[in-house]
Write an enzyme that holds these catalytic residues in place. Sequence first.
Site, short mmCIF file in Angstrom:
data_model
loop_
_atom_site.label_atom_id
_atom_site.label_comp_id
_atom_site.label_asym_id
_atom_site.label_seq_id
_atom_site.Cartn_x
_atom_site.Cartn_y
_atom_site.Cartn_z
N CYS A 95 0.83 -1.21 0.00
CA CYS A 95 0.00 0.00 0.00
C CYS A 95 0.85 1.25 0.00
CB CYS A 95 -0.92 -0.01 1.22
SG CYS A 95 -1.97 1.44 1.33
N ARG A 98 -0.18 4.77 2.92
CA ARG A 98 -0.20 4.52 4.35
C ARG A 98 0.05 5.73 5.24
NH1 ARG A 98 3.76 -0.49 4.75
NH2 ARG A 98 4.25 -0.06 2.56
N TRP A 268 -8.98 5.93 -0.62
CA TRP A 268 -9.47 6.55 -1.84
C TRP A 268 -8.62 6.04 -3.00
CZ3 TRP A 268 -7.91 9.89 2.27
CH2 TRP A 268 -6.57 10.28 2.21
N GLU A 273 -4.86 3.34 -10.73
CA GLU A 273 -5.52 2.04 -10.50
C GLU A 273 -6.63 1.83 -11.53
OE1 GLU A 273 -6.10 3.06 -6.02
OE2 GLU A 273 -6.08 0.87 -6.19
N1 ARG Z 1 -6.67 -1.60 -7.20
C1 ARG Z 1 -8.02 -1.87 -6.73
C2 ARG Z 1 -9.03 -1.35 -7.73
O1 ARG Z 1 -8.65 -0.77 -8.70
C3 ARG Z 1 -8.28 -1.23 -5.39
C4 ARG Z 1 -7.31 -1.55 -4.29
C5 ARG Z 1 -7.38 -0.59 -3.12
N2 ARG Z 1 -7.07 0.75 -3.55
C6 ARG Z 1 -7.09 1.82 -2.77
N3 ARG Z 1 -6.84 2.95 -3.33
N4 ARG Z 1 -7.35 1.76 -1.49
O2 ARG Z 1 -10.20 -1.46 -7.54
#
Ligand code: ARG
Length: 391
Positions: A95, A98, A268, A273
Site C-alpha cells: 500500500c 499509508r 481513496w 488504479e
Molecule cells: N486496485 C483496486 C481497484 O482498482 C483497489 C485496491 C485498493 N485501492 C485503494 N486505493 N485503497 O479497484
Amino acid sequence: MSTGTSAGICPYASGDPAPAVPVRAVPGQVPYRVDRHEAERFIRQFHDERPGAGDDVRSRLREVLTEVDRTGTYTHSPAELAFGARVAWRNAARCIGRLYWRSLVVRDLRHLTSADDVAAASFEHLRLAGNGGRIRPVITVFAPDRPGRPGPRIVNDQLVRYAGHRTPEGAWRGDPRSAPLTALARDLGWKRDEEPFQVLPLMVRERPDVRPEWYELPDDAVREVPLSHPDHGWFARLGLRWYAVPAISDMTLEIGGVRYPAAPFNGWYMGTEIGARNLADAERYDLLPVVADRLGLDRSSERTLWRDRALVELNVAVLHSFQEAGVTMADHHTESQRFLRHIAQEGRHGRETPADWSWIVPPVSGSATPVFHRYYDPVDPSLRPAFLART
Ligand code: ARG
C-alpha cells in the site's frame, strides 16, 4: 495472477475473486484457538506504542490469557481493536497510501453475524466512506471467528464491483475480472444485464459452509463518476465510468491471534488504479486500442508508442473527471511523495516501513516518481496485525 507491476494505493484486489471458503471451519469441526503467543505479542505492542493508555500491561495480559485458556479466544477492547486495525494498514507492504493510517475510522460492529446485518452495515460503510465525495478511510469489523463458531464472510472481493461475462460471440462485456463472481450471482438468482458497468450484488455467507445470500446495492450507497476528458469531447461519449470507493472485502484482519474474516476497508483511489489498470489492462476493460483510435494514433507499429500515449490520456481523463465530480482521488506523483514522507515519519518513531517495490511503483511513469529510485525494508510475512488473503 498477481503481477509484478500492479500498483495503486492498496491494490490488494489482484488475486482471484473470492475463492470458495474452506469448509474445514464448519462449527464444531475445527477447534480454532487463538495462539497465546500472538495474543501476548499484540497486547504488549499495544501498551508499548500507547504508553499511558490506562490499564497496566500485566493485568491486561493476565485477563487475556485466562480468557484464551478458558474459551479459546478473547475479546479486544474497543481501543485495542481500533489500534489493531490501524496497525494492520500500517503494515500493508503493498500500500502506497499509508501516510494516513492513524486516521482510519474504525466501525466496531463485532456483534453483527447475520448476512442481512452484514449487508446493511456494508452499505452504510459505503455511505460513510463516500461522504459526499470527500472520501474517508473506513473499516467495518464484523464478528470474528471463534472456536467452533466461524464468523460471517463477504464473498465479493470489493463491496462495489462491476459484473463481467463473455457474450455468445466470445467478446467480453463488463469487467472480466468479475466473471466468477458474476456467474455465482446468477446461480443464486441475480439478473445480469448487458451493461458494461453493472454493479454486482453483495454476496454474504453467514457461515463459511452455507450458501451466500445476495443483496442488490442501494443506489445511494454507490457513488460513480462518469469519465470525460478536458480536451476531447468524444471521450465522454465512450460512456465510461468508475465507482468512487474501493472497499476491499475479502481479506481477513488478524489482530493478536484473533481473525476477523469480514472486515471491509477502504481508502481513496489513486488515478492509475483505474486509468492504467482497470480500464487499460488487456484482461480487464482493454480500452487502449479504442482510445488510441479516437486519438487518431498510428497503431501499425509498437514503435509509435500508441499504447503509452493512449494510457496518458486515459489517466488524464480519470483524474480530471474525479476532480470535476468533487470525489477524492490521488495522482501518482503526489501519492509517491506522501509515501516517502510516511517512511521518514515512521523512521522517526523507530519503525521500519516494509514495502513491496513492485506494488508501490505506479504502473505508469514509474521512473518519474521518487518511489522508483530506491529499495525498501523487506517484507516479513509474520508481521501482525495484518490484512491476510483469505485462505
Ligand atoms: N486496485 C483496486 C481497484 O482498482 C483497489 C485496491 C485498493 N485501492 C485503494 N486505493 N485503497 O479497484
